[in-house]
Scaffold this motif. Structure first.
Motif, PDB file in Angstrom:
ATOM      1  N   ALA A 123     -12.012  39.076  30.766  1.00 13.20           N
ATOM      2  CA  ALA A 123     -10.554  38.943  30.538  1.00 13.20           C
ATOM      3  C   ALA A 123     -10.202  39.388  29.123  1.00 13.20           C
ATOM      4  O   ALA A 123      -9.251  40.141  28.908  1.00 13.20           O
ATOM      5  N   ARG A 124     -10.998  38.941  28.170  1.00 12.91           N
ATOM      6  CA  ARG A 124     -10.736  39.319  26.773  1.00 12.91           C
ATOM      7  C   ARG A 124     -10.883  40.829  26.597  1.00 12.91           C
ATOM      8  O   ARG A 124     -10.093  41.481  25.921  1.00 12.91           O
ATOM      9  N   ARG A 125     -11.889  41.389  27.270  1.00 12.96           N
ATOM     10  CA  ARG A 125     -12.118  42.831  27.142  1.00 12.96           C
ATOM     11  C   ARG A 125     -10.970  43.602  27.785  1.00 12.96           C
ATOM     12  O   ARG A 125     -10.473  44.581  27.231  1.00 12.96           O
ATOM     13  N   MET A 126     -10.502  43.133  28.936  1.00 19.70           N
ATOM     14  CA  MET A 126      -9.384  43.820  29.602  1.00 19.70           C
ATOM     15  C   MET A 126      -8.123  43.751  28.744  1.00 19.70           C
ATOM     16  O   MET A 126      -7.359  44.716  28.672  1.00 19.70           O
ATOM     17  N   ASP A 127      -7.894  42.619  28.109  1.00 21.14           N
ATOM     18  CA  ASP A 127      -6.723  42.504  27.230  1.00 21.14           C
ATOM     19  C   ASP A 127      -6.780  43.566  26.132  1.00 21.14           C
ATOM     20  O   ASP A 127      -5.779  44.204  25.818  1.00 21.14           O
ATOM     21  N   ARG A 128      -7.965  43.752  25.588  1.00 25.89           N
ATOM     22  CA  ARG A 128      -8.094  44.776  24.531  1.00 25.89           C
ATOM     23  C   ARG A 128      -7.853  46.171  25.103  1.00 25.89           C
ATOM     24  O   ARG A 128      -7.150  47.001  24.540  1.00 25.89           O
ATOM     25  N   LEU A 129      -8.382  46.399  26.301  1.00 25.34           N
ATOM     26  CA  LEU A 129      -8.277  47.745  26.894  1.00 25.34           C
ATOM     27  C   LEU A 129      -6.846  48.059  27.342  1.00 25.34           C
ATOM     28  O   LEU A 129      -6.447  49.219  27.374  1.00 25.34           O
ATOM     29  N   ALA A 130      -6.099  47.032  27.713  1.00 24.91           N
ATOM     30  CA  ALA A 130      -4.735  47.266  28.228  1.00 24.91           C
ATOM     31  C   ALA A 130      -3.765  47.601  27.105  1.00 24.91           C
ATOM     32  O   ALA A 130      -2.713  48.210  27.334  1.00 24.91           O
ATOM     33  N   GLY A 131      -4.124  47.203  25.891  1.00 27.17           N
ATOM     34  CA  GLY A 131      -3.269  47.523  24.753  1.00 27.17           C
ATOM     35  C   GLY A 131      -1.868  46.952  24.940  1.00 27.17           C
ATOM     36  O   GLY A 131      -1.705  45.845  25.444  1.00 27.17           O
ATOM     37  N   PRO A 132      -0.836  47.719  24.600  1.00 30.97           N
ATOM     38  CA  PRO A 132       0.551  47.207  24.537  1.00 30.97           C
ATOM     39  C   PRO A 132       1.276  47.198  25.874  1.00 30.97           C
ATOM     40  O   PRO A 132       2.486  47.034  25.905  1.00 30.97           O
ATOM     41  N   ALA A 133       0.540  47.335  26.976  1.00 27.07           N
ATOM     42  CA  ALA A 133       1.218  47.386  28.278  1.00 27.07           C
ATOM     43  C   ALA A 133       1.983  46.085  28.542  1.00 27.07           C
ATOM     44  O   ALA A 133       1.576  45.010  28.108  1.00 27.07           O
ATOM     45  N   GLU A 134       3.087  46.214  29.272  1.00 28.15           N
ATOM     46  CA  GLU A 134       3.892  45.036  29.635  1.00 28.15           C
ATOM     47  C   GLU A 134       3.086  44.106  30.543  1.00 28.15           C
ATOM     48  O   GLU A 134       2.344  44.555  31.396  1.00 28.15           O
ATOM     49  N   VAL A 135       3.259  42.789  30.322  1.00 28.09           N
ATOM     50  CA  VAL A 135       2.565  41.782  31.132  1.00 28.09           C
ATOM     51  C   VAL A 135       3.603  41.056  31.996  1.00 28.09           C
ATOM     52  O   VAL A 135       4.642  40.616  31.497  1.00 28.09           O
ATOM     53  N   ILE A 136       3.335  40.947  33.303  1.00 29.27           N
ATOM     54  CA  ILE A 136       4.221  40.204  34.197  1.00 29.27           C
ATOM     55  C   ILE A 136       3.711  38.774  34.240  1.00 29.27           C
ATOM     56  O   ILE A 136       2.655  38.514  34.834  1.00 29.27           O
ATOM     57  N   ARG A 137       4.405  37.866  33.618  1.00 26.65           N
ATOM     58  CA  ARG A 137       3.904  36.493  33.480  1.00 26.65           C
ATOM     59  C   ARG A 137       4.237  35.638  34.702  1.00 26.65           C
ATOM     60  O   ARG A 137       3.517  34.690  35.005  1.00 26.65           O
ATOM     61  N   ASP A 138       5.340  35.946  35.381  1.00 28.65           N
ATOM     62  CA  ASP A 138       5.718  35.112  36.516  1.00 28.65           C
ATOM     63  C   ASP A 138       5.085  35.694  37.781  1.00 28.65           C
ATOM     64  O   ASP A 138       5.582  36.657  38.360  1.00 28.65           O
ATOM     65  N   HIS A 139       3.999  35.087  38.209  1.00 28.43           N
ATOM     66  CA  HIS A 139       3.261  35.645  39.359  1.00 28.43           C
ATOM     67  C   HIS A 139       3.915  35.287  40.688  1.00 28.43           C
ATOM     68  O   HIS A 139       3.505  35.786  41.721  1.00 28.43           O
ATOM     69  N   ALA A 140       4.916  34.423  40.650  1.00 22.13           N
ATOM     70  CA  ALA A 140       5.558  34.038  41.922  1.00 22.13           C
ATOM     71  C   ALA A 140       6.594  35.079  42.334  1.00 22.13           C
ATOM     72  O   ALA A 140       6.871  35.274  43.498  1.00 22.13           O
ATOM     73  N   GLU A 141       7.154  35.768  41.333  1.00 19.05           N
ATOM     74  CA  GLU A 141       8.208  36.735  41.633  1.00 19.05           C
ATOM     75  C   GLU A 141       7.635  38.017  42.247  1.00 19.05           C
ATOM     76  O   GLU A 141       6.522  38.412  41.867  1.00 19.05           O
ATOM     77  N   PRO A 142       8.362  38.638  43.176  1.00 14.99           N
ATOM     78  CA  PRO A 142       7.890  39.948  43.658  1.00 14.99           C
ATOM     79  C   PRO A 142       7.877  40.939  42.489  1.00 14.99           C
ATOM     80  O   PRO A 142       8.729  40.871  41.597  1.00 14.99           O
ATOM     81  N   ILE A 143       6.873  41.791  42.462  1.00 23.01           N
ATOM     82  CA  ILE A 143       6.712  42.715  41.334  1.00 23.01           C
ATOM     83  C   ILE A 143       7.213  44.092  41.749  1.00 23.01           C
ATOM     84  O   ILE A 143       6.714  44.691  42.692  1.00 23.01           O
ATOM     85  N   SER A 144       8.239  44.567  41.037  1.00 20.36           N
ATOM     86  CA  SER A 144       8.780  45.899  41.404  1.00 20.36           C
ATOM     87  C   SER A 144       8.057  46.967  40.591  1.00 20.36           C
ATOM     88  O   SER A 144       7.921  46.863  39.376  1.00 20.36           O
ATOM     89  N   CYS A 145       7.577  47.965  41.286  1.00 21.84           N
ATOM     90  CA  CYS A 145       6.925  49.068  40.553  1.00 21.84           C
ATOM     91  C   CYS A 145       7.977  50.117  40.221  1.00 21.84           C
ATOM     92  O   CYS A 145       9.141  50.014  40.603  1.00 21.84           O
TER      93      CYS A 145
END
Ligand SMILES: C[C@H](O)[C@H](O)[C@H]1CNC2=NC(N)=NC(=O)C2=N1
Length: 123
Positions: free
Chosen positions: A90-112
């Motif tokens: 998880a820590r490594r992925m956070d570093r690799l993802a860099g400044p990408a937006e994070v969707i914090r509310d996992h209950a909401e439908p995610i629009s691409c």
């Protein structure tokens, strides 16, 4: 055989990951994070880098990709729960993802991006 994280290890390791957007998975001893990248190419680039890190660690995510969205769940199959391998990845992925937006509310439908472009083109 990996051991599941102890309560003490969880109290130490999970809150900082929560700060970056990792959340619980209902009915599973696992953590989940959803990133929204600016394009498919950026999403796929992240997945490529993360896949190499996973392979190096011999510890692999459960993940889906929909255009610019990457939805990741981490858990350790060998012990059927969270282990230090999940925290490290998880820590490594956070570093690799860099400044990408994070969707914090996992209950909401995610629009691409497709949906936004479609909605945006409504006359
Ligand atoms: C044989 C191989 O080492 C194991 O199957 C590894 C591969 N990747 C893995 N990934 C995850 N998330 N959990 C595991 O238990 C696991 N085990």
């Amino acid at each position: 055989m990996m051991d599941r994280l102890t309560i003490a290890e969880r109290e130490t390791a999970l809150p900082p990951l929560g700060e970056t957007g990792w959340g619980p998975v209902p009915d599973r001893d696992a953590i989940r994070k959803v990133w929204k990248f600016r394009s498919f190419s950026e999403a796929w680039g992240f997945m490529s880098r993360a896949a190499l890190a996973a392979e190096k660690a011999n510890h692999h995510p459960e993940w889906t990709n929909r255009f610019n969205i990457v939805d990741v769940t981490l858990t350790t199959h060998d012990c059927e729960g969270l282990s230090t391998l999940d925290i490290d990845l998880a820590r490594r992925m956070d570093r690799l993802a860099g400044p990408a937006e994070v969707i914090r509310d996992h209950a909401e439908p995610i629009s691409c991006l497709c949906q936004i472009r479609r909605e945006g083109t409504k006359a």
